[in-house]
Design an enzyme around this catalytic site. Structure first.
Site, short mmCIF file in Angstrom:
data_model
loop_
_atom_site.label_atom_id
_atom_site.label_comp_id
_atom_site.label_asym_id
_atom_site.label_seq_id
_atom_site.Cartn_x
_atom_site.Cartn_y
_atom_site.Cartn_z
N ASP A 11 96.53 45.78 14.76
CA ASP A 11 96.62 46.93 15.66
C ASP A 11 95.21 47.44 15.95
O ASP A 11 94.52 47.90 15.03
CB ASP A 11 97.46 48.02 15.01
CG ASP A 11 97.67 49.23 15.91
OD1 ASP A 11 97.55 49.09 17.15
OD2 ASP A 11 97.96 50.31 15.38
N GLU A 12 94.78 47.31 17.18
CA GLU A 12 93.45 47.76 17.63
C GLU A 12 92.34 47.25 16.70
O GLU A 12 91.55 48.03 16.18
CB GLU A 12 93.40 49.29 17.71
CG GLU A 12 94.41 49.92 18.64
CD GLU A 12 94.09 49.78 20.12
OE1 GLU A 12 93.01 49.26 20.47
OE2 GLU A 12 94.93 50.21 20.92
N PRO A 13 92.26 45.93 16.48
CA PRO A 13 91.30 45.41 15.49
C PRO A 13 89.83 45.59 15.84
O PRO A 13 88.99 45.52 14.94
CB PRO A 13 91.66 43.93 15.41
CG PRO A 13 92.25 43.61 16.75
CD PRO A 13 93.00 44.86 17.14
N HIS A 45 94.60 48.58 23.47
CA HIS A 45 94.46 49.20 24.78
C HIS A 45 93.19 48.74 25.48
O HIS A 45 92.93 49.14 26.61
CB HIS A 45 94.42 50.73 24.63
CG HIS A 45 95.72 51.28 24.14
ND1 HIS A 45 95.99 51.45 22.81
CD2 HIS A 45 96.81 51.69 24.81
CE1 HIS A 45 97.20 51.95 22.68
NE2 HIS A 45 97.72 52.11 23.88
#
Length: 97
Positions: A11-13, A45
């Site tokens: 998640d959003e690395p 995103h």
């Protein structure tokens, strides 16, 4: 135990990383896919970054995947990139992008 990892979910690395860190993470993801035959699911995103590493794009709206498409298909239809594709989906397919 120590089995081979087949699926990595991130998640959003790259959130908060500097440009060098982002590049190193991108290279690591591509290496894991190629050399370890790993599937990586990335939630992000940062569309420009995803465009650099993904081979399939899925868009979620309110927790539901509304579309899943090969990146090549998106590139053919939206030459300006993933952002135009994303906004078209968010506009309900009404965008002239």
């Amino acid at each position: 135990m120590g089995g081979k990892v087949e699926l990595l979910i991130l998640d959003e690395p790259t959130n908060g990383l500097d440009p060098m860190g982002i590049r190193k993470m991108r290279e690591l993801f591509l290496k894991l896919v190629k050399e370890e035959n790993m599937t990586i699911l990335i939630s992000s995103h940062i569309l420009n970054e995803i465009q650099c590493i993904a081979d399939t794009i899925g868009v979620m709206v309110k927790g539901t995947i509304v579309e899943e498409v090969p990146l090549e298909t998106i590139k053919n239809k939206y030459p300006n990139g993933l952002e135009d594709y994303f906004f078209n989906i968010m506009d309900g397919g009404q965008s002239n992008a």
